[in-house]
Motif scaffolding. Structure first.
Motif, PDB file in Angstrom:
ATOM      1  N   VAL A 105       0.839  -1.211   0.000  1.00  0.00           N
ATOM      2  CA  VAL A 105       0.000   0.000   0.000  1.00  0.00           C
ATOM      3  C   VAL A 105       0.866   1.250   0.000  1.00  0.00           C
ATOM      4  N   ASP A 106       1.963   1.223   0.756  1.00  0.00           N
ATOM      5  CA  ASP A 106       2.860   2.392   0.766  1.00  0.00           C
ATOM      6  C   ASP A 106       3.374   2.688  -0.639  1.00  0.00           C
ATOM      7  N   ARG A 107       3.717   1.627  -1.388  1.00  0.00           N
ATOM      8  CA  ARG A 107       4.221   1.837  -2.750  1.00  0.00           C
ATOM      9  C   ARG A 107       3.138   2.449  -3.645  1.00  0.00           C
ATOM     10  N   LEU A 108       1.908   1.985  -3.480  1.00  0.00           N
ATOM     11  CA  LEU A 108       0.808   2.537  -4.293  1.00  0.00           C
ATOM     12  C   LEU A 108       0.564   4.010  -3.965  1.00  0.00           C
ATOM     13  N   VAL A 109       0.571   4.339  -2.697  1.00  0.00           N
ATOM     14  CA  VAL A 109       0.352   5.735  -2.287  1.00  0.00           C
ATOM     15  C   VAL A 109       1.467   6.623  -2.835  1.00  0.00           C
ATOM     16  N   SER A 110       2.724   6.136  -2.741  1.00  0.00           N
ATOM     17  CA  SER A 110       3.857   6.924  -3.251  1.00  0.00           C
ATOM     18  C   SER A 110       3.751   7.137  -4.752  1.00  0.00           C
ATOM     19  N   ALA A 111       3.168   6.179  -5.467  1.00  0.00           N
ATOM     20  CA  ALA A 111       3.027   6.295  -6.926  1.00  0.00           C
ATOM     21  C   ALA A 111       1.824   7.131  -7.332  1.00  0.00           C
ATOM     22  N   GLY A 112       1.009   7.571  -6.352  1.00  0.00           N
ATOM     23  CA  GLY A 112      -0.137   8.427  -6.665  1.00  0.00           C
ATOM     24  C   GLY A 112      -1.376   7.683  -7.107  1.00  0.00           C
ATOM     25  N   VAL A 113      -1.456   6.371  -6.803  1.00  0.00           N
ATOM     26  CA  VAL A 113      -2.653   5.599  -7.145  1.00  0.00           C
ATOM     27  C   VAL A 113      -3.837   6.171  -6.371  1.00  0.00           C
ATOM     28  N   ALA A 114      -4.972   6.373  -7.047  1.00  0.00           N
ATOM     29  CA  ALA A 114      -6.126   7.009  -6.420  1.00  0.00           C
ATOM     30  C   ALA A 114      -6.921   6.057  -5.547  1.00  0.00           C
ATOM     31  N   ALA A 115      -6.992   4.787  -5.922  1.00  0.00           N
ATOM     32  CA  ALA A 115      -7.780   3.816  -5.155  1.00  0.00           C
ATOM     33  C   ALA A 115      -7.333   2.412  -5.527  1.00  0.00           C
ATOM     34  N   LEU A 116      -7.645   1.477  -4.639  1.00  0.00           N
ATOM     35  CA  LEU A 116      -7.309   0.072  -4.846  1.00  0.00           C
ATOM     36  C   LEU A 116      -8.600  -0.744  -4.824  1.00  0.00           C
ATOM     37  N   GLY A 117      -8.764  -1.629  -5.829  1.00  0.00           N
ATOM     38  CA  GLY A 117      -9.909  -2.528  -5.861  1.00  0.00           C
ATOM     39  C   GLY A 117      -9.441  -3.966  -5.748  1.00  0.00           C
ATOM     40  N   VAL A 118      -9.956  -4.712  -4.761  1.00  0.00           N
ATOM     41  CA  VAL A 118      -9.540  -6.096  -4.532  1.00  0.00           C
ATOM     42  C   VAL A 118     -10.741  -7.013  -4.746  1.00  0.00           C
ATOM     43  N   SER A 119     -10.554  -8.011  -5.615  1.00  0.00           N
ATOM     44  CA  SER A 119     -11.625  -8.982  -5.901  1.00  0.00           C
ATOM     45  C   SER A 119     -11.663 -10.069  -4.834  1.00  0.00           C
ATOM     46  N   THR A 120     -12.834 -10.658  -4.671  1.00  0.00           N
ATOM     47  CA  THR A 120     -12.987 -11.764  -3.715  1.00  0.00           C
ATOM     48  C   THR A 120     -12.988 -13.103  -4.427  1.00  0.00           C
ATOM     49  N   VAL A 121     -12.217 -13.186  -5.512  1.00  0.00           N
ATOM     50  CA  VAL A 121     -12.092 -14.458  -6.244  1.00  0.00           C
ATOM     51  C   VAL A 121     -11.135 -15.398  -5.517  1.00  0.00           C
ATOM     52  N   VAL A 122      -9.929 -14.903  -5.199  1.00  0.00           N
ATOM     53  CA  VAL A 122      -8.921 -15.726  -4.517  1.00  0.00           C
ATOM     54  C   VAL A 122      -9.237 -15.826  -3.027  1.00  0.00           C
ATOM     55  N   HIS A 123      -9.624 -14.723  -2.442  1.00  0.00           N
ATOM     56  CA  HIS A 123      -9.949 -14.676  -1.011  1.00  0.00           C
ATOM     57  C   HIS A 123     -11.466 -14.552  -0.850  1.00  0.00           C
ATOM     58  N   ASP A 124     -11.979 -15.153   0.207  1.00  0.00           N
ATOM     59  CA  ASP A 124     -13.402 -14.988   0.498  1.00  0.00           C
ATOM     60  C   ASP A 124     -13.700 -13.548   0.895  1.00  0.00           C
ATOM     61  N   ALA A 125     -12.717 -12.888   1.461  1.00  0.00           N
ATOM     62  CA  ALA A 125     -12.822 -11.482   1.840  1.00  0.00           C
ATOM     63  C   ALA A 125     -11.444 -10.843   1.691  1.00  0.00           C
ATOM     64  N   ILE A 126     -11.437  -9.541   1.608  1.00  0.00           N
ATOM     65  CA  ILE A 126     -10.150  -8.842   1.497  1.00  0.00           C
ATOM     66  C   ILE A 126      -9.351  -9.093   2.761  1.00  0.00           C
ATOM     67  N   PRO A 127      -8.065  -9.516   2.635  1.00  0.00           N
ATOM     68  CA  PRO A 127      -7.245  -9.756   3.828  1.00  0.00           C
ATOM     69  C   PRO A 127      -7.284  -8.574   4.795  1.00  0.00           C
ATOM     70  N   ALA A 128      -7.400  -8.881   6.055  1.00  0.00           N
ATOM     71  CA  ALA A 128      -7.515  -7.830   7.069  1.00  0.00           C
ATOM     72  C   ALA A 128      -6.318  -6.898   7.064  1.00  0.00           C
ATOM     73  N   ALA A 129      -5.131  -7.469   6.784  1.00  0.00           N
ATOM     74  CA  ALA A 129      -3.933  -6.626   6.758  1.00  0.00           C
ATOM     75  C   ALA A 129      -4.009  -5.585   5.652  1.00  0.00           C
ATOM     76  N   VAL A 130      -4.609  -5.941   4.517  1.00  0.00           N
ATOM     77  CA  VAL A 130      -4.759  -4.988   3.411  1.00  0.00           C
ATOM     78  C   VAL A 130      -5.739  -3.880   3.801  1.00  0.00           C
ATOM     79  N   VAL A 131      -6.828  -4.280   4.440  1.00  0.00           N
ATOM     80  CA  VAL A 131      -7.820  -3.293   4.889  1.00  0.00           C
ATOM     81  C   VAL A 131      -7.182  -2.322   5.885  1.00  0.00           C
ATOM     82  N   ALA A 132      -6.433  -2.884   6.838  1.00  0.00           N
ATOM     83  CA  ALA A 132      -5.788  -2.034   7.846  1.00  0.00           C
ATOM     84  C   ALA A 132      -4.771  -1.101   7.214  1.00  0.00           C
ATOM     85  N   ALA A 133      -3.996  -1.608   6.271  1.00  0.00           N
ATOM     86  CA  ALA A 133      -2.980  -0.774   5.621  1.00  0.00           C
ATOM     87  C   ALA A 133      -3.619   0.367   4.838  1.00  0.00           C
TER      88      ALA A 133
END
Length: 536
Positions: A105-133
């Motif tokens: 997430v730090d790398r995405l923020v530094s690159a100026g990414v506006a938002a992140l979209g995570v699919s629930t195909v691989v995971h039943d839910a977005i990993p908690a660590a990703v949500v927290a980050a």
């Protein structure tokens, strides 16, 4: 409309859910420049700012299982290691989902990414660590339902972007057509500037080649103080004698200045004020208006010069006694002349600027039958109803001009009124910018003598004394003034001067010889006193 995160969330068929970032209104309404999918541990070397990154989270799965992408040497990207190898090393160094998620997430923020979209195909839910980050770093996070293909989101963003561009192009073409139609109207320049205000939601001001505002009745009034703020910048732009523009951002919003005409003969400056910076379509429209306004100013200048010559000719006719003929001509061109009695005003100096004539033209149009003006003997002359001089006075003073005004006269006595106005104008100054001839009568006989050229007569009378050697001249002038102040009494004047009364008599006799006067006579004393008062 522009593609934004808020726009995508409202598309029910995409089945998107906002996980973090709901309290950041700016992030939700920020235009998205792209949408793309990538499952690389570090996709930032291939990203530009302002987009929506989509991923199925497989990279988090691999890291948490203790696996890693192939070593650098196994890369089959044709030798394009570079920044990518660093991304691979960073992914290989992480062994826990939480740590990897925060770095990701730090790398995405530094690159100026506006938002992140995570699919629930691989995971039943977005990993908690990703949500927290994402929550910790303030990056909006969207959950993408397993039913939603990434291509649908990419297409939605690209379609919205294309639609926005199409609408802007249509807006630009329609605005250009509207401005072109406005230019064909009789009041072309005014109509063009009003159309510009309407299309851009802004205020507009036009300055001529001398840096004065052209009096055009636009729809939107500039904010108080805005024009004063730009005057210095307008004059600097004209002084450079080169085409160019400038943008000012301050208390009055975003202000754009653009010169008109070709150097070195610039025609003026167009000023456009808005709350937000102009977009490309707005700048294109301003460019079109600049071309039209430059032509219109040239045409207006030629027309104003012709009108000025015609007005001057009618004034000459009236001064020659042909009032009826001039009145009929003036009525056909501008409307009836002001009703008698009238007052004549003459500008002292500085009224040669064409912008002042333009302002008077506009004032006359607003008040038909109440004002006539023309140039006469290198001065600007106005004729108003006797009880309606205030608007002219206010206009002249707003331009920093001084003027004189006649007593009420008839059109048949216009020459008398003009003479009175000229005399009153000679008494006007910065501390007393508008002088009525009526006031000069209150100033007494000396006031009338001064306005009728008495000072030049007095100087001729005193010339032999003024031409005397400086030391003798100063002594004799001091002596005369002291003697006159004491009503020509010898002893009081001698005591004030600190001299003997015989010395005083000798000095007065010397003045009599120089000027050819007999100061024993009251008439000669009165003439000398008046001359001294007028020349002093």
């Amino acid at each position: 409309m522009q593609p934004t995160l808020q726009f995508l969330l409202r598309q029910e068929d995409l089945h998107l859910r906002l996980v973090t970032g709901a309290d950041d209104a700016d992030a939700l309404t920020q235009p998205l420049t792209w949408a793309h999918s990538s499952d690389l541990p570090d996709p930032t070397p291939w990203l530009t700012p302002g987009g929506l990154l989509l991923t199925d989270g497989a990279q988090f799965e691999a890291v948490s299982a203790g696996t890693a992408p192939r070593p650098d040497g196994d890369s089959d990207d044709g030798g394009r290691a570079g920044d990518r190898s660093e991304a691979v090393r960073q992914a290989r160094d992480g062994h826990e989902t939480g740590c990897s998620a925060l770095a990701y997430v730090d790398r995405l923020v530094s690159a100026g990414v506006a938002a992140l979209g995570v699919s629930t195909v691989v995971h039943d839910a977005i990993p908690a660590a990703v949500v927290a980050a994402c929550r910790d770093r303030g990056l909006p996070l969207v959950e993408v339902d397993a039913r939603t293909p990434f291509m649908a989101i990419v297409t939605a963003v690209s379609d919205a972007t294309a639609e926005e561009q199409r609408q802007r192009l249509e807006w630009s073409l329609e605005a250009q057509r509207a401005v072109a139609r406005a230019a064909l109207r009789p009041d072309g320049l005014t109509a063009v500037l009003r159309e510009l205000e309407k299309r851009l939601g802004c205020w507009v001001a036009l300055f001529d080649a001398s840096g004065h505002r052209v009096p055009i009745e636009t729809r939107v009034t500039p904010p108080p103080g805005a024009l004063e703020e730009v005057k210095a910048d307008v004059r600097r732009a004209l002084h450079r004698r080169a085409r160019g523009g400038a943008r000012l951002a301050g208390a009055h919003g975003d202000i754009t200045l653009q010169t008109l005409g070709q150097p070195p003969e610039l025609r003026g400056v167009l000023v456009v004020g808005s709350t937000e910076p102009l977009e490309q379509g707005g700048h294109d429209l301003v460019t079109s208006v600049i071309a039209i306004a430059s032509i219109a100013l040239d045409q207006t200048r030629a027309l104003d010069e012709a009108r000025g010559l015609l007005r001057a000719g009618l004034l000459e006719l009236m001064l020659a006694g042909s009032v009826a003929i001039a009145a009929r001509s003036a009525e056909q061109l501008w409307g009836p002349l002001p009703k008698e009695p009238v007052r004549v005003c003459a500008v002292s100096a500085g009224g040669e600027d064409q912008s002042l004539a333009s302002e008077l033209e506009l004032l006359a149009e607003r008040r038909p039958g109440r004002l006539f003006f023309a140039r006469y003997a290198a001065r600007l002359v106005t004729v108003s109803r006797a009880d309606d001089v205030a608007p002219v006075r206010k206009l002249l003073q707003s331009n920093g001009l001084t003027a004189g005004c006649s007593t009420p006269v008839t059109w048949g006595a216009l020459s008398v009124g003009l003479d009175e106005a000229h005399r009153a104008a000679t008494r006007a100054h910065e501390g007393r910018p508008f002088v009525r001839f009526d006031d000069l009568v209150g100033d007494g006989i000396l006031g009338l003598l001064e306005t009728s050229g008495g000072a030049s007569v007095a100087r001729r009378l005193l010339q032999p004394l003024l031409d005397a050697p400086p030391e003798q001249r100063d002594i004799l002038l001091e002596t005369l003034r002291a003697w006159m102040d004491h009503n020509c009494a010898w002893d009081p004047a001698a005591r004030e001067l600190g001299i003997h009364r015989h010395t005083l008599r000798n000095r007065v006799t010397a003045v009599e010889r120089l000027l050819g006067l007999d100061l024993e006579r009251f008439a000669d004393r009165a003439e000398l006193w008046a001359a001294l008062e007028l020349v002093a």
